[in-house]
Design an enzyme around this catalytic site. Sequence first.
Site, PDB file in Angstrom:
ATOM      1  N   CYS A  83      38.092  -7.262  -2.487  1.00 26.99           N
ATOM      2  CA  CYS A  83      37.981  -8.624  -1.964  1.00 26.99           C
ATOM      3  C   CYS A  83      37.945  -8.683  -0.439  1.00 26.99           C
ATOM      4  CB  CYS A  83      39.137  -9.471  -2.487  1.00 26.99           C
ATOM      5  SG  CYS A  83      39.355  -9.341  -4.262  1.00 26.99           S
ATOM      6  N   HIS A 135      43.723 -16.450   1.939  1.00 27.16           N
ATOM      7  CA  HIS A 135      43.170 -15.708   0.803  1.00 27.16           C
ATOM      8  C   HIS A 135      43.351 -16.549  -0.456  1.00 27.16           C
ATOM      9  CE1 HIS A 135      41.693 -12.333  -1.398  1.00 27.16           C
ATOM     10  NE2 HIS A 135      42.814 -12.138  -2.050  1.00 27.16           N
ATOM     11  N   GLU A 146      51.426 -14.256   0.264  1.00 27.35           N
ATOM     12  CA  GLU A 146      50.690 -14.636   1.475  1.00 27.35           C
ATOM     13  C   GLU A 146      51.466 -15.674   2.270  1.00 27.35           C
ATOM     14  OE1 GLU A 146      46.242 -15.964   3.044  1.00 27.35           O
ATOM     15  OE2 GLU A 146      46.717 -16.164   0.901  1.00 27.35           O
ATOM     16  N   LYS A 148      38.949 -21.295  -2.008  1.00 23.20           N
ATOM     17  CA  LYS A 148      38.765 -20.749  -3.360  1.00 23.20           C
ATOM     18  C   LYS A 148      39.083 -21.791  -4.432  1.00 23.20           C
ATOM     19  CE  LYS A 148      39.567 -15.794  -2.463  1.00 23.20           C
ATOM     20  NZ  LYS A 148      39.913 -15.826  -1.019  1.00 23.20           N
ATOM     21  N   HIS A 161      36.757 -17.282  -6.555  1.00 24.20           N
ATOM     22  CA  HIS A 161      36.929 -16.049  -5.780  1.00 24.20           C
ATOM     23  C   HIS A 161      35.633 -15.255  -5.832  1.00 24.20           C
ATOM     24  CE1 HIS A 161      38.461 -12.651  -3.866  1.00 24.20           C
ATOM     25  NE2 HIS A 161      39.602 -12.466  -4.510  1.00 24.20           N
ATOM     26  N   PHE A 186      42.193  -5.570  -3.970  1.00 24.64           N
ATOM     27  CA  PHE A 186      42.751  -4.511  -4.814  1.00 24.64           C
ATOM     28  C   PHE A 186      42.679  -3.184  -4.065  1.00 24.64           C
ATOM     29  CE2 PHE A 186      41.844  -6.398  -9.324  1.00 24.64           C
ATOM     30  CZ  PHE A 186      42.793  -7.374  -9.096  1.00 24.64           C
TER      31      PHE A 186
END
Length: 413
Positions: free
Chosen positions: A163, A303, A314, A335, A340, A399
Amino acid sequence: MKRRVVITGMGAITPVGNCVKDYWESLKAGKSGAAPITHFDTTDYATHFACEVKGLNSDSIIDPKELRRMEPFTRYAIVAAEEAVLDAGILKNDSECNDIGVIVGSGIGGMDIFLEQCRIIDKKGPRRMHPFFVPMMIGDIAAGQISIRHGFRGPNFATISACSTSGHAIHMATRLIEHEEADVMVAGGTEGAINPPGIGGFNAMKAISTRNDAPEKASRPFDRDRDGFVIGEGSGILILEELEHAKRRGAKIYAEIIGAGASGDAYHITAPHPEGKGAVRSMTAALKDAGIAPTEVDYINAHGTSTDVGDPIETRAIRVVFNTYADSLAVSSTKSMIGHLLGAAGAVELIAAVQTIRENIIPPTINLENQDPECDLYYVPNRAEERPVNIAISNTFGFGGHNSTIAVRRFES
């Protein structure tokens, strides 16, 4: 001294608009791009919806015959790059093409063709495989296609960091310009992973929402009732340019990239560090690179994926970096509207941050109805807000523990 880097063009293919203008208007209106999946039959899947690109007609840009040898992620990147290059007013000048580069990444690449060719091997044998299987599948091919189509012969490669892919692409492109390895860079990311392996794989991880009765309500970052992210697709491309080069050709300047930070969690293949240490280092590095204090930041495009684990972490990381000033920040997750976009997320979301600076309008976090007590910042709930924005940062975390932060500022000569 580092050379200054400005943004002179932008292009976007998103679930809520197939150009920057339509994308931005949809964000301001709080429009959700989530809907039932049309790309394949989802009967046997736990999730039946996603944020698909809709109504994209690329015939004027890509020959239909050529399109048959192209995966969705490449198509999205080519169309977004076409918009960005035209927007920047870059004309093909052979003497300058050596100094124009391309860094466009994809977190997943060509999963559709991979699945199709595996089935062909199984049923008909390897001799029946598509001759363009490999160049259609590989994640760097979008960058290659853009370079070939426009004749850009500068640095050309792809980043792959889940991402954080397009955040890292923009970071690297900025460094190449700062250190005189290019004058102009086409940078961003692209993704087209709404397919059986994509949905099935994330379902197996229990990472994506299964709110099939109300897809438009499924992406709800920082909300107590969130149940996972909503997968999206599309592409975001930005034209980065050395300031004096842009001024010499009379280019319009959207904003200046003033800082970039990156870090690794070194913790887990999917979960972020529980204390958000990697996110803290990424944001801190971007602020240091920009030479600004935390109190100078006005807006964070978070994010904000709508996952149980990610959103509170976050939030905690932002509080560590910004301390008591965190309560004065506007933070939102786009998002909530576009889902996403995986490898394309960073670039598409940075475009939103740039537009926020240009118009002093902050896009909302929609579906924020019952704010999670662990997510205790101001997330611009449900409606866009007019508010002065001079400096914005955009976070992307992937990830593997990959973290990226980009800082942009209103341009001042």
